[in-house]
Design a protein around this motif. Structure first.
Motif, PDB file in Angstrom:
ATOM      1  N   LEU A 198      -5.055  -1.061  -4.787  1.00  0.00           N
ATOM      2  CA  LEU A 198      -5.785   0.104  -5.292  1.00  0.00           C
ATOM      3  C   LEU A 198      -7.206   0.118  -4.728  1.00  0.00           C
ATOM      4  O   LEU A 198      -7.688   1.155  -4.259  1.00  0.00           O
ATOM      5  CB  LEU A 198      -5.798   0.118  -6.819  1.00  0.00           C
ATOM      6  CG  LEU A 198      -4.455   0.459  -7.486  1.00  0.00           C
ATOM      7  CD1 LEU A 198      -4.509   0.136  -8.967  1.00  0.00           C
ATOM      8  CD2 LEU A 198      -4.068   1.907  -7.246  1.00  0.00           C
ATOM      9  N   VAL A 246       2.418   1.657  -3.485  1.00  0.00           N
ATOM     10  CA  VAL A 246       1.450   2.165  -4.458  1.00  0.00           C
ATOM     11  C   VAL A 246       1.236   3.661  -4.246  1.00  0.00           C
ATOM     12  O   VAL A 246       1.261   4.444  -5.205  1.00  0.00           O
ATOM     13  CB  VAL A 246       0.119   1.378  -4.366  1.00  0.00           C
ATOM     14  CG1 VAL A 246      -0.976   2.047  -5.182  1.00  0.00           C
ATOM     15  CG2 VAL A 246       0.327  -0.069  -4.822  1.00  0.00           C
ATOM     16  N   LEU A 250      -7.333   7.191  -1.872  1.00  0.00           N
ATOM     17  CA  LEU A 250      -7.369   7.399  -3.325  1.00  0.00           C
ATOM     18  C   LEU A 250      -8.817   7.534  -3.759  1.00  0.00           C
ATOM     19  O   LEU A 250      -9.723   7.014  -3.104  1.00  0.00           O
ATOM     20  CB  LEU A 250      -6.759   6.208  -4.077  1.00  0.00           C
ATOM     21  CG  LEU A 250      -5.287   5.912  -3.930  1.00  0.00           C
ATOM     22  CD1 LEU A 250      -4.927   4.642  -4.714  1.00  0.00           C
ATOM     23  CD2 LEU A 250      -4.438   7.081  -4.393  1.00  0.00           C
ATOM     24  N   SER A 252       0.836  -1.202   0.000  1.00  0.00           N
ATOM     25  CA  SER A 252       0.000   0.000   0.000  1.00  0.00           C
ATOM     26  C   SER A 252       0.868   1.248   0.000  1.00  0.00           C
ATOM     27  O   SER A 252       0.589   2.205  -0.735  1.00  0.00           O
ATOM     28  CB  SER A 252      -0.934   0.000   1.211  1.00  0.00           C
ATOM     29  OG  SER A 252      -1.857  -1.075   1.113  1.00  0.00           O
ATOM     30  N   TYR A 256      -6.425   7.045 -10.982  1.00  0.00           N
ATOM     31  CA  TYR A 256      -6.471   7.149  -9.528  1.00  0.00           C
ATOM     32  C   TYR A 256      -5.879   8.486  -9.121  1.00  0.00           C
ATOM     33  O   TYR A 256      -4.865   8.927  -9.672  1.00  0.00           O
ATOM     34  CB  TYR A 256      -5.694   5.996  -8.890  1.00  0.00           C
ATOM     35  CG  TYR A 256      -6.371   4.675  -9.125  1.00  0.00           C
ATOM     36  CD1 TYR A 256      -7.331   4.205  -8.246  1.00  0.00           C
ATOM     37  CD2 TYR A 256      -6.085   3.926 -10.259  1.00  0.00           C
ATOM     38  CE1 TYR A 256      -7.984   3.001  -8.478  1.00  0.00           C
ATOM     39  CE2 TYR A 256      -6.734   2.723 -10.499  1.00  0.00           C
ATOM     40  CZ  TYR A 256      -7.677   2.267  -9.614  1.00  0.00           C
ATOM     41  OH  TYR A 256      -8.321   1.089  -9.842  1.00  0.00           O
ATOM     42  N   ARG A 280      -0.677   6.992 -12.232  1.00  0.00           N
ATOM     43  CA  ARG A 280      -2.084   7.083 -11.857  1.00  0.00           C
ATOM     44  C   ARG A 280      -2.966   6.043 -12.528  1.00  0.00           C
ATOM     45  O   ARG A 280      -4.156   5.971 -12.237  1.00  0.00           O
ATOM     46  CB  ARG A 280      -2.597   8.482 -12.159  1.00  0.00           C
ATOM     47  CG  ARG A 280      -1.843   9.532 -11.349  1.00  0.00           C
ATOM     48  CD  ARG A 280      -2.270  10.914 -11.671  1.00  0.00           C
ATOM     49  NE  ARG A 280      -3.634  11.123 -11.198  1.00  0.00           N
ATOM     50  CZ  ARG A 280      -4.298  12.244 -11.410  1.00  0.00           C
ATOM     51  NH1 ARG A 280      -3.748  13.237 -12.069  1.00  0.00           N
ATOM     52  NH2 ARG A 280      -5.527  12.361 -10.966  1.00  0.00           N
ATOM     53  N   ARG A 313     -11.066   6.897  -7.486  1.00  0.00           N
ATOM     54  CA  ARG A 313     -10.952   6.229  -8.789  1.00  0.00           C
ATOM     55  C   ARG A 313     -11.943   6.863  -9.738  1.00  0.00           C
ATOM     56  O   ARG A 313     -13.140   6.908  -9.468  1.00  0.00           O
ATOM     57  CB  ARG A 313     -11.253   4.738  -8.650  1.00  0.00           C
ATOM     58  CG  ARG A 313     -11.143   3.974  -9.947  1.00  0.00           C
ATOM     59  CD  ARG A 313     -11.573   2.511  -9.749  1.00  0.00           C
ATOM     60  NE  ARG A 313     -11.369   1.730 -10.936  1.00  0.00           N
ATOM     61  CZ  ARG A 313     -12.238   1.631 -11.945  1.00  0.00           C
ATOM     62  NH1 ARG A 313     -13.370   2.292 -11.901  1.00  0.00           N
ATOM     63  NH2 ARG A 313     -11.960   0.879 -12.991  1.00  0.00           N
ATOM     64  N   PHE A 364      -3.489   1.853 -13.760  1.00  0.00           N
ATOM     65  CA  PHE A 364      -3.098   0.499 -13.374  1.00  0.00           C
ATOM     66  C   PHE A 364      -1.916  -0.012 -14.200  1.00  0.00           C
ATOM     67  O   PHE A 364      -0.901  -0.445 -13.636  1.00  0.00           O
ATOM     68  CB  PHE A 364      -4.305  -0.440 -13.530  1.00  0.00           C
ATOM     69  CG  PHE A 364      -4.007  -1.853 -13.132  1.00  0.00           C
ATOM     70  CD1 PHE A 364      -4.199  -2.272 -11.829  1.00  0.00           C
ATOM     71  CD2 PHE A 364      -3.525  -2.768 -14.063  1.00  0.00           C
ATOM     72  CE1 PHE A 364      -3.914  -3.570 -11.452  1.00  0.00           C
ATOM     73  CE2 PHE A 364      -3.244  -4.076 -13.702  1.00  0.00           C
ATOM     74  CZ  PHE A 364      -3.442  -4.473 -12.388  1.00  0.00           C
ATOM     75  N   SER A 381       1.335   1.767 -13.473  1.00  0.00           N
ATOM     76  CA  SER A 381       1.857   1.382 -12.154  1.00  0.00           C
ATOM     77  C   SER A 381       2.523   0.020 -12.197  1.00  0.00           C
ATOM     78  O   SER A 381       3.600  -0.168 -11.645  1.00  0.00           O
ATOM     79  CB  SER A 381       0.734   1.365 -11.116  1.00  0.00           C
ATOM     80  OG  SER A 381       0.285   2.655 -10.858  1.00  0.00           O
TER      81      SER A 381
END
Length: 148
Positions: free
Chosen positions: A57, A25, A66, A22, A80, A35, A68, A37, A40
């Protein structure tokens, strides 16, 4: 956000942030502007697996760190954004980086950001937080005195 096991502020914070993934991320979104998926996952220095990234996420959205925004007009993937609560973690991550610089084995390329944050101190952290607020929350930069 779930109810923590105790009323201890430290325990509540640790439970909200979850685990090491976490924090990674959040760090990648905060400092690497990752930002989406796929970005990342592809650019993860730690090699996070897709199922772990997806879960983290979701957990960070549920924890209020965060938001979404789903795919929409002109966008193929969800984006995100950091919340104010996540942006206020900048000093915490800077201090964790400072501690890691001094007490853990690290690689030179990945030390740079922690060193810059340490060298810049609270003034740099505040500037970064204002920049993140502008980018993620749409807030205008603060007035810096001077002319009307």
């Amino acid at each position: 956000m779930t109810t923590p096991r105790s009323g201890c502020p430290t325990n509540a914070a640790v439970e909200a942030l979850g685990d090491r993934w976490s924090l990674v991320v959040l760090h990648d979104i905060m400092f690497g502007d990752r930002r989406h998926f796929r970005t990342s996952q592809r650019e993860s220095d730690e090699g996070i697996a897709s199922n772990i990234l997806a879960r983290r996420l979701r957990d960070l959205v549920a924890a209020g760190l965060l938001t979404r925004e789903g795919p929409g007009a002109g966008r193929r993937a969800a984006a995100y954004s950091l919340t104010e609560a996540a942006i206020q973690l900048v000093p915490v991550l800077a201090e964790l980086g400072w501690w890691g610089l001094r007490h853990c084995p690290t690689s030179e390329p990945l030390r740079v950001r922690a060193q810059v944050l340490d060298d810049g101190g609270p003034q740099l952290w505040e500037e970064l937080m204002n920049s993140l607020r502008e980018r993620h929350l749409g807030m205008p930069p603060p007035e810096t005195g001077g002319h009307l």
